[in-house]
Scaffold this motif. Sequence first.
Motif, PDB file in Angstrom:
ATOM      1  N   ASP A 110       0.328   0.552  -8.278  1.00 44.47           N
ATOM      2  CA  ASP A 110      -0.253   0.517  -8.886  1.00 44.47           C
ATOM      3  C   ASP A 110      -1.142   1.259  -9.585  1.00 44.47           C
ATOM      4  O   ASP A 110      -2.241   1.262 -10.599  1.00 44.47           O
ATOM      5  N   SER A 127       4.885   0.891  -0.760  1.00 47.51           N
ATOM      6  CA  SER A 127       4.515  -0.243  -0.396  1.00 47.51           C
ATOM      7  C   SER A 127       5.603  -1.096  -2.142  1.00 47.51           C
ATOM      8  O   SER A 127       4.870  -1.960  -2.697  1.00 47.51           O
ATOM      9  N   CYS A 128       5.232  -0.028  -3.186  1.00 44.96           N
ATOM     10  CA  CYS A 128       5.870  -0.252  -4.567  1.00 44.96           C
ATOM     11  C   CYS A 128       6.425  -1.283  -4.360  1.00 44.96           C
ATOM     12  O   CYS A 128       7.815  -1.466  -3.801  1.00 44.96           O
ATOM     13  N   ASP A 129       6.741  -2.500  -4.951  1.00 45.55           N
ATOM     14  CA  ASP A 129       8.149  -3.293  -4.889  1.00 45.55           C
ATOM     15  C   ASP A 129       9.162  -2.891  -5.092  1.00 45.55           C
ATOM     16  O   ASP A 129      10.596  -3.564  -4.577  1.00 45.55           O
ATOM     17  N   GLU A 130       9.849  -2.390  -5.806  1.00 47.48           N
ATOM     18  CA  GLU A 130      11.116  -1.102  -5.611  1.00 47.48           C
ATOM     19  C   GLU A 130      11.335  -0.643  -4.591  1.00 47.48           C
ATOM     20  O   GLU A 130      12.517   0.087  -4.672  1.00 47.48           O
ATOM     21  N   CYS A 131      10.485  -0.061  -3.858  1.00 39.84           N
ATOM     22  CA  CYS A 131      10.388   0.605  -3.010  1.00 39.84           C
ATOM     23  C   CYS A 131      11.368   0.629  -1.985  1.00 39.84           C
ATOM     24  O   CYS A 131      11.734   1.039  -0.510  1.00 39.84           O
ATOM     25  N   ALA A 132      10.492  -0.940  -2.051  1.00 40.22           N
ATOM     26  CA  ALA A 132      11.869  -1.928  -0.531  1.00 40.22           C
ATOM     27  C   ALA A 132      13.476  -1.406   0.061  1.00 40.22           C
ATOM     28  O   ALA A 132      14.259  -1.731   0.746  1.00 40.22           O
TER      29      ALA A 132
END
Length: 465
Positions: free
Chosen positions: A262, A286-291
């Motif tokens: 963010d 916890s970024c979107d791409e981190c999953a």
Amino acid sequence: MTIRSTARTLAAIGAVAALGLAACGSDDGDAAATEGGEIVFWTPHTTPQRLAIQEEVAAAFTAETGIEVDVVGLDAAGANQAIVAGAASGDMPDVVLHRPDQTASWAEQGLLDPDAAQEVFERLGPETFSQHAVDLVTLDGELQAVPSDGWGQFLYYRSDLFDDAGVEPPSSLEDIADAAAALNDAGTTGIVLGTAPGEDYTTQTLETLALMNDCQLFTGSEVSLSSGQCAAALAEYQRIQAESVNGDQDVESTRAAYLAGDAAMTLWSSHFLDELAGLDPNFPVSCDECADDPQHLAKNTGVVGLFTGPDNPTPTTYGLTMNLGITRGADTEAAQLWVEYALSEGYIELLSSATEGRIPVRTGTPEDPDVFVREWRSQPLGADPSAQMPFDEVYSDDVITAVVDGANGFSRWGLGTEHAAVAGSLAAQNALAEDLQSLFGGADPASVAEAMQATAEAAAGGSGE
């Protein structure tokens, strides 16, 4: 030494007294070294994993020298209390790993043996140490402790977002403010950094940005926070904060924002590196791409370690060193042998107890000036021993170089000078961070600098300066 115990963590002086912490009580260093003997080593690295590594190094030292080392985990606050009580009772450790502000305080109280430290320093080779680290523990021209390791405060920036926005990586204080504005305009929070009153992190952020523009706490014998350099640094801090999120920001909120993807930038110490790489389960990315890729942020983050300012052409940052102090009354020769071992044969293994936060400030030996930096680069990174990765497999050469340069090139307010006590008091009380709050409300930076000047002058007067 009179008492032998396993490594243990002591949180306060009461625990020290209850356990009957071993003391030196003897000046017979030659006997200690030649007949085996025993020394006590205090360390602030107190987690079970870190203590275990330090015990392993101590055991190897014992096997080589016959000198037992009692490794005692004791945080900074506990050490400050315990060493004063120990001095009064005669129960002192032999060697203490500690910060420069503690060096200044303990040296003033006559608790450290500068001659013993100087002898070790000369034997290891003065040219093998960072001069910045040496300066922080040199008081009145006398080395008080031997530098071990350190960390710097760095700017972390999202290289992918910078590329998308066509923004160059910052290299100056003004660049940080300009980049934050540009990234905000591109739709991402430009930066998150310390602003919360009464927080250590805000105090560190203030000193970091101030040092970039050569804003100094003292010039000569006078407090100098009302200088033009300080007012200009505060003006840039105000600009930077305006491109951030609303509300007070602290360690937890800035960490969470960057790990969630963010924010485009943050100011943090090198301790952030394992978290950023998804290697600390206590602080997961916890970024979107981190999953799909837990190392997405590490792959797309650049690090800048040293910055200039509009009034300062010399790059610098904020940081902290840890130093090995030999106490007065120690088993001197045995203590010196341990310090030498901890900075040579045992050095890299000790640093590996917290690779990202223990960057070598002794870079090598006279024969191989960079050997310790080369070996440190491949040490394990991560809070979970079962999931660690070599540092140089996670981060690029550019990032590692920036980290090393920052840890060996920072400066600090007051430390290594006669003003160390005032600087330490202001930092401990976070007094200047309180003065900053009006700045974030839109106050004139010069008037905020004057308020900080008054706060520092009051602290200096209270200390007798």
